[in-house]
Write a protein that holds these residues in place. Structure first.
Motif, PDB file in Angstrom:
ATOM      1  N   ALA A 261       0.810  -1.223   0.000  1.00 24.23           N
ATOM      2  CA  ALA A 261       0.000   0.000   0.000  1.00 24.23           C
ATOM      3  C   ALA A 261       0.841   1.268   0.000  1.00 24.23           C
ATOM      4  CB  ALA A 261      -0.931  -0.018   1.221  1.00 24.23           C
ATOM      5  N   ARG A 262       2.142   1.119   0.139  1.00 28.05           N
ATOM      6  CA  ARG A 262       3.018   2.292   0.187  1.00 28.05           C
ATOM      7  C   ARG A 262       3.699   2.491  -1.161  1.00 28.05           C
ATOM      8  NH1 ARG A 262       5.282   3.822   5.756  1.00 28.05           N
ATOM      9  NH2 ARG A 262       6.513   5.127   4.344  1.00 28.05           N
ATOM     10  N   PRO A 263       3.438   3.581  -1.859  1.00 24.77           N
ATOM     11  CA  PRO A 263       4.058   3.806  -3.167  1.00 24.77           C
ATOM     12  C   PRO A 263       5.560   4.056  -3.086  1.00 24.77           C
ATOM     13  CG  PRO A 263       2.764   5.717  -2.499  1.00 24.77           C
ATOM     14  CD  PRO A 263       2.459   4.632  -1.525  1.00 24.77           C
ATOM     15  N   ASP A 264       6.084   4.409  -1.901  1.00 23.27           N
ATOM     16  CA  ASP A 264       7.521   4.669  -1.787  1.00 23.27           C
ATOM     17  C   ASP A 264       8.334   3.388  -1.617  1.00 23.27           C
ATOM     18  OD1 ASP A 264       6.295   4.306   0.705  1.00 23.27           O
ATOM     19  OD2 ASP A 264       7.906   5.361   1.757  1.00 23.27           O
ATOM     20  N   VAL A 265       7.669   2.241  -1.473  1.00 25.01           N
ATOM     21  CA  VAL A 265       8.377   0.960  -1.352  1.00 25.01           C
ATOM     22  C   VAL A 265       8.720   0.450  -2.748  1.00 25.01           C
ATOM     23  CG1 VAL A 265       8.205  -1.444  -0.626  1.00 25.01           C
ATOM     24  CG2 VAL A 265       7.275   0.368   0.828  1.00 25.01           C
ATOM     25  N   THR A 266      10.015   0.372  -3.053  1.00 23.71           N
ATOM     26  CA  THR A 266      10.460  -0.132  -4.366  1.00 23.71           C
ATOM     27  C   THR A 266      11.336  -1.362  -4.258  1.00 23.71           C
ATOM     28  OG1 THR A 266      12.484   1.211  -4.447  1.00 23.71           O
ATOM     29  CG2 THR A 266      10.433   2.232  -5.262  1.00 23.71           C
ATOM     30  N   ALA A 267      11.783  -1.703  -3.049  1.00 15.46           N
ATOM     31  CA  ALA A 267      12.658  -2.870  -2.880  1.00 15.46           C
ATOM     32  C   ALA A 267      12.443  -3.460  -1.494  1.00 15.46           C
ATOM     33  CB  ALA A 267      14.123  -2.475  -3.063  1.00 15.46           C
ATOM     34  N   VAL A 268      12.335  -4.797  -1.437  1.00 17.57           N
ATOM     35  CA  VAL A 268      12.112  -5.483  -0.168  1.00 17.57           C
ATOM     36  C   VAL A 268      13.034  -6.701  -0.080  1.00 17.57           C
ATOM     37  CG1 VAL A 268      10.436  -6.539   1.389  1.00 17.57           C
ATOM     38  CG2 VAL A 268       9.679  -4.801  -0.257  1.00 17.57           C
ATOM     39  N   PHE A 269      13.742  -6.801   1.036  1.00 22.59           N
ATOM     40  CA  PHE A 269      14.511  -7.998   1.362  1.00 22.59           C
ATOM     41  C   PHE A 269      13.728  -8.763   2.412  1.00 22.59           C
ATOM     42  CE2 PHE A 269      17.924  -9.450   4.500  1.00 22.59           C
ATOM     43  CZ  PHE A 269      17.955 -10.743   3.984  1.00 22.59           C
ATOM     44  N   VAL A 270      13.410 -10.028   2.109  1.00 21.73           N
ATOM     45  CA  VAL A 270      12.585 -10.858   2.991  1.00 21.73           C
ATOM     46  C   VAL A 270      13.469 -11.944   3.606  1.00 21.73           C
ATOM     47  CG1 VAL A 270      10.420 -12.129   3.189  1.00 21.73           C
ATOM     48  CG2 VAL A 270      10.718 -10.456   1.353  1.00 21.73           C
ATOM     49  N   SER A 271      13.267 -12.215   4.891  1.00 19.37           N
ATOM     50  CA  SER A 271      14.183 -13.086   5.621  1.00 19.37           C
ATOM     51  C   SER A 271      14.055 -14.564   5.292  1.00 19.37           C
ATOM     52  CB  SER A 271      13.999 -12.885   7.136  1.00 19.37           C
ATOM     53  OG  SER A 271      15.121 -13.369   7.846  1.00 19.37           O
ATOM     54  N   ASN A 272      13.008 -14.964   4.568  1.00 13.44           N
ATOM     55  CA  ASN A 272      12.993 -16.322   4.010  1.00 13.44           C
ATOM     56  C   ASN A 272      12.059 -16.358   2.808  1.00 13.44           C
ATOM     57  OD1 ASN A 272      10.393 -16.487   5.152  1.00 13.44           O
ATOM     58  ND2 ASN A 272      10.659 -18.629   5.761  1.00 13.44           N
ATOM     59  N   ASP A 273      12.182 -17.410   2.019  1.00 17.61           N
ATOM     60  CA  ASP A 273      11.434 -17.489   0.761  1.00 17.61           C
ATOM     61  C   ASP A 273       9.939 -17.683   0.977  1.00 17.61           C
ATOM     62  OD1 ASP A 273      13.774 -17.180  -0.622  1.00 17.61           O
ATOM     63  OD2 ASP A 273      14.003 -19.296  -1.157  1.00 17.61           O
ATOM     64  N   GLN A 274       9.550 -18.364   2.051  1.00 18.10           N
ATOM     65  CA  GLN A 274       8.124 -18.577   2.291  1.00 18.10           C
ATOM     66  C   GLN A 274       7.407 -17.248   2.524  1.00 18.10           C
ATOM     67  OE1 GLN A 274       6.319 -21.253   2.030  1.00 18.10           O
ATOM     68  NE2 GLN A 274       7.978 -22.710   1.635  1.00 18.10           N
ATOM     69  N   MET A 275       7.989 -16.377   3.321  1.00 15.70           N
ATOM     70  CA  MET A 275       7.372 -15.065   3.527  1.00 15.70           C
ATOM     71  C   MET A 275       7.422 -14.249   2.240  1.00 15.70           C
ATOM     72  SD  MET A 275       8.338 -13.907   7.434  1.00 15.70           S
ATOM     73  CE  MET A 275      10.103 -13.764   7.162  1.00 15.70           C
ATOM     74  N   ALA A 276       8.471 -14.419   1.447  1.00 11.51           N
ATOM     75  CA  ALA A 276       8.546 -13.715   0.166  1.00 11.51           C
ATOM     76  C   ALA A 276       7.414 -14.141  -0.749  1.00 11.51           C
ATOM     77  CB  ALA A 276       9.902 -13.975  -0.502  1.00 11.51           C
ATOM     78  N   LEU A 277       7.037 -15.413  -0.680  1.00 10.57           N
ATOM     79  CA  LEU A 277       5.916 -15.918  -1.475  1.00 10.57           C
ATOM     80  C   LEU A 277       4.628 -15.169  -1.102  1.00 10.57           C
ATOM     81  CD1 LEU A 277       4.628 -17.978  -3.400  1.00 10.57           C
ATOM     82  CD2 LEU A 277       4.533 -19.583  -1.490  1.00 10.57           C
ATOM     83  N   GLY A 278       4.391 -14.974   0.192  1.00 14.60           N
ATOM     84  CA  GLY A 278       3.220 -14.218   0.617  1.00 14.60           C
ATOM     85  C   GLY A 278       3.274 -12.769   0.170  1.00 14.60           C
TER      86      GLY A 278
END
Length: 364
Positions: A261-278
């Motif tokens: 919901a935040r337009p200023d978010v352009t890059a995200v590092f996720v601590s595991n692949d399962q959460m990245a899937l969500g």
């Protein structure tokens, strides 16, 4: 045909006389025993025992004579016989937590495979809680079973604390967390992994990198978050508060909706692949394209990562090597404890690797 090297003509055979093939029916009983092997090979029972326990003092030709006799008779040594001969049960214990997740499950599989190759059985206890009583009971059970050594997959700091209080006399190797008493520790390079992931996104031109962290108190989650924060600060990039999940895809989706919901978010590092899937699902539902609008990096490189849409850029952890190295260190403790320190100095941590796929792209 191999020849016996034992002097004295044991079993009525002169030194150097070849082992003669005999039928199993020539020996009393329906199942051959160690005495039968010794008689057929023309050696002592003690020599057969040394061969079974891989004693290096046995000469190669004698070893082959004993093995040939075992093959001829169809002899299969029992675990109890080998235990009595060596003073070991040849059974190892493993204590694991959150064993259903990809990382612990892969590590446990590697430990089992390596132990089997080394001639050991594995007794594994999977725990759901890290309280002291539960951990103590697990250690006591493995000790009561006669485990020669224990590997503890201890991803949470409270687990290490509980193990330190329940510390058995049995040799132990820890995964991820140490006991603070010199017990060998095997760990992946969490710090380097987070630095690679965050640096990759910064190199693509993103002004900063947001983070979905694993649960607080997990060593891997805490170290990745700390390294992510340090990498941003070193680059002079803004550091936002991380969002915390519980390793599941559901939690990645829940916190991912806030990021989407935040337009200023352009890059995200996720601590595991399962959460990245969500997170990928949350971005898709919000109409945020990956990687055109948001780049995503996961962690672990689960087998499904290459087949997501888009294929997930991630940090590959060598879980099989973690399991194999833990097993090697434990066996080194059993066979040559003085070599453990040198082994740890040679291989302090398991390296990780950045796997670049289509979920990351240049910032717009």
């Amino acid at each position: 045909m191999p020849r016996s090297t034992t002097a004295g003509g044991a079993g009525g055979r002169e030194p150097g006389e070849p082992v003669r093939t005999r039928s199993r029916r020539n020996f009393a009983g329906s199942r051959p025993v160690m005495d039968d092997v010794a008689r057929l090979a023309g050696v002592s029972k003690q020599t057969v025992s040394r061969v079974l326990n891989d004693n290096p003092a046995v000469r190669p030709e004698t070893r082959e004579a004993v093995l040939e006799a075992m093959r001829t008779l169809g002899y299969r040594p029992s675990r109890s016989a080998r235990s009595l001969a060596s003073g070991r049960t040849r059974m190892l214990g493993v204590i694991s937590f959150d064993a259903a997740r990809y990382g612990p499950a892969s590590t446990l599989t590697a430990i089992n495979t390596a132990a089997q190759t080394a001639g050991y059985l594995v007794s594994s206890i999977a725990l759901d809680t890290a309280d002291r009583d539960t951990v103590v009971q697990a250690v006591d059970r493995l000790s009561a079973e006669g485990a020669d050594g224990i590997i503890a997959i201890a991803p949470q700091r409270p687990v290490a604390t509980a193990l330190a209080r329940a510390r058995p006399d049995t040799p132990m190797v820890m995964l991820d967390n140490g006991l603070g008493d010199g017990t060998p520790v095997v760990s992946s390079d969490f710090t380097a992994g987070a630095r690679l992931a965050t640096g990759h996104l910064l190199d693509l031109g993103h002004p900063t990198v947001w983070h979905i962290a694993g649960p607080t108190g997990w060593t891997s989650a805490d170290m990745r978050a700390a390294s992510w924060r340090e990498t941003l600060r070193d680059a002079g990039a803004p550091v936002n508060e991380p969002l915390v999940g519980d390793w599941s895809a559901d939690s990645g989706y829940d916190v991912g909706r806030r990021l989407a919901a935040r337009p200023d978010v352009t890059a995200v590092f996720v601590s595991n692949d399962q959460m990245a899937l969500g997170l990928l699902r949350a971005l898709h539902e919000a109409g945020r394209r990956v990687p055109d609008d948001v780049s995503v990096v996961g962690y672990d490189d689960i087998p499904e990562a290459a087949h997501l849409l888009p294929p997930l850029t991630t940090i590959r952890t060598d879980f099989p090597e973690i399991g194999r190295r833990a097993l090697r260190l434990l066996l080194t403790q059993l066979d040559d404890p003085e070599e453990v320190g040198e082994a740890l100095e040679r291989d302090p941590v398991i390296p990780v690797e950045l796997i670049v796929r289509d979920s990351t792209g240049t910032a717009r």
